[in-house]
Design a protein around this motif. Structure first.
Motif, mmCIF file in Angstrom:
data_model
loop_
_atom_site.group_PDB
_atom_site.id
_atom_site.type_symbol
_atom_site.label_atom_id
_atom_site.label_comp_id
_atom_site.label_asym_id
_atom_site.label_seq_id
_atom_site.Cartn_x
_atom_site.Cartn_y
_atom_site.Cartn_z
ATOM 1 N N ALA A 170 -81.958 -3.754 19.591
ATOM 2 C CA ALA A 170 -81.837 -4.598 20.783
ATOM 3 C C ALA A 170 -80.875 -3.966 21.789
ATOM 4 N N LEU A 171 -79.773 -3.423 21.296
ATOM 5 C CA LEU A 171 -78.820 -2.750 22.189
ATOM 6 C C LEU A 171 -79.467 -1.519 22.823
ATOM 7 N N ASP A 172 -80.175 -0.729 22.026
ATOM 8 C CA ASP A 172 -80.839 0.463 22.567
ATOM 9 C C ASP A 172 -81.836 0.088 23.659
ATOM 10 N N ALA A 173 -82.615 -0.979 23.427
ATOM 11 C CA ALA A 173 -83.580 -1.425 24.436
ATOM 12 C C ALA A 173 -82.859 -1.841 25.717
ATOM 13 N N HIS A 174 -81.736 -2.534 25.579
ATOM 14 C CA HIS A 174 -80.949 -2.938 26.755
ATOM 15 C C HIS A 174 -80.443 -1.708 27.518
ATOM 16 N N MET A 175 -79.928 -0.730 26.776
ATOM 17 C CA MET A 175 -79.369 0.461 27.414
ATOM 18 C C MET A 175 -80.440 1.268 28.154
ATOM 19 N N ARG A 176 -81.676 1.192 27.717
ATOM 20 C CA ARG A 176 -82.781 1.902 28.369
ATOM 21 C C ARG A 176 -83.507 1.039 29.392
ATOM 22 N N GLY A 177 -83.199 -0.249 29.435
ATOM 23 C CA GLY A 177 -83.967 -1.197 30.232
ATOM 24 C C GLY A 177 -83.685 -1.162 31.729
ATOM 25 N N LEU A 178 -84.603 -1.779 32.448
ATOM 26 C CA LEU A 178 -84.503 -1.806 33.907
ATOM 27 C C LEU A 178 -83.334 -2.649 34.407
ATOM 28 N N ASN A 179 -82.981 -3.726 33.712
ATOM 29 C CA ASN A 179 -81.862 -4.559 34.172
ATOM 30 C C ASN A 179 -80.592 -3.730 34.286
ATOM 31 N N LEU A 180 -80.295 -2.941 33.265
ATOM 32 C CA LEU A 180 -79.088 -2.117 33.286
ATOM 33 C C LEU A 180 -79.210 -0.994 34.306
ATOM 34 N N LYS A 181 -80.379 -0.396 34.415
ATOM 35 C CA LYS A 181 -80.569 0.689 35.390
ATOM 36 C C LYS A 181 -80.346 0.201 36.826
ATOM 37 N N PHE A 182 -80.910 -0.975 37.163
ATOM 38 C CA PHE A 182 -80.724 -1.513 38.512
ATOM 39 C C PHE A 182 -79.259 -1.857 38.768
ATOM 40 N N ALA A 183 -78.586 -2.445 37.771
ATOM 41 C CA ALA A 183 -77.178 -2.795 37.932
ATOM 42 C C ALA A 183 -76.332 -1.533 38.098
ATOM 43 N N ALA A 184 -76.595 -0.525 37.286
ATOM 44 C CA ALA A 184 -75.826 0.728 37.387
ATOM 45 C C ALA A 184 -75.985 1.346 38.767
ATOM 46 N N SER A 185 -77.190 1.306 39.289
ATOM 47 C CA SER A 185 -77.434 1.840 40.625
ATOM 48 C C SER A 185 -76.676 1.039 41.682
ATOM 49 N N ALA A 186 -76.691 -0.290 41.550
ATOM 50 C CA ALA A 186 -76.005 -1.156 42.518
ATOM 51 C C ALA A 186 -74.491 -1.014 42.433
ATOM 52 N N LEU A 187 -73.985 -0.715 41.238
ATOM 53 C CA LEU A 187 -72.529 -0.617 41.048
ATOM 54 C C LEU A 187 -71.961 0.748 41.428
ATOM 55 N N ARG A 188 -72.777 1.771 41.372
ATOM 56 C CA ARG A 188 -72.306 3.158 41.503
ATOM 57 C C ARG A 188 -71.311 3.353 42.647
ATOM 58 N N GLU A 189 -71.633 2.884 43.826
ATOM 59 C CA GLU A 189 -70.757 3.122 44.984
ATOM 60 C C GLU A 189 -69.541 2.198 45.010
ATOM 61 N N HIS A 190 -69.504 1.206 44.125
ATOM 62 C CA HIS A 190 -68.427 0.217 44.145
ATOM 63 C C HIS A 190 -67.403 0.384 43.024
ATOM 64 N N LEU A 191 -67.660 1.310 42.101
ATOM 65 C CA LEU A 191 -66.742 1.511 40.987
ATOM 66 C C LEU A 191 -65.866 2.738 41.210
ATOM 67 N N ALA A 192 -64.631 2.654 40.729
ATOM 68 C CA ALA A 192 -63.686 3.758 40.868
ATOM 69 C C ALA A 192 -64.002 4.896 39.900
ATOM 70 N N GLY A 193 -64.802 4.637 38.888
ATOM 71 C CA GLY A 193 -65.190 5.649 37.903
ATOM 72 C C GLY A 193 -66.279 5.085 37.018
#
Length: 98
Positions: free
Chosen positions: A63-86
C-alpha cells in the motif's frame, strides 16, 4: 504483514507556509481515500514555524509503495516543489521495545 508507519518532515520557504499547508491538507484527504491507507495526518510545528510533519500509517508495504508511485503524491510533489526550502525528509519507522 505488519502495518507500515512513515513520518515526513518538510520546511516551507519564507512566505510559503500557507500554500504548503493547503497542498498537504489536500494530499492528506486524497491519500486517506487510497487503498491501504489506515491514517494520514498533517501537522504544523509549533516549535519551528513553517515546518510541517505528516504521520502516515499504511496497511502494508504494498500500500505504501502504491502511494509513493501514485498520482496523488506526484501532483502534490509538483505543487510543493517551488514552495519548499529543500526535499522532504522521509522516515519509515520500525517499532522498538515491543
Amino acid at each position: 504483514m505488519p502495518q507500515v508507519k512513515v513520518v515526513a518532515t518538510m520546511d516551507a520557504k519564507d512566505g510559503a507556509a500557507a500554500e504548503v499547508e493547503r497542498v498537504l491538507t489536500e494530499l492528506a484527504g486524497k491519500s486517506r481515500a487510497e487503498n491501504g491507507c489506515v491514517s494520514y495526518e498533517v501537522f504544523a510545528s509549533t516549535a519551528a514555524p513553517g515546518t510541517f510533519v505528516t504521520i502516515e500509517t499504511w496497511a502494508d508495504e504494498g500500500a505504501l509503495d502504491a502511494h509513493m508511485r501514485g498520482l496523488n503524491l506526484k501532483f502534490a510533489a509538483s505543487a510543493l516543489r517551488e514552495h519548499l526550502a529543500g526535499a522532504p525528509a522521509l522516515h519509515p519507522l520500525r517499532p522498538v521495545g515491543v
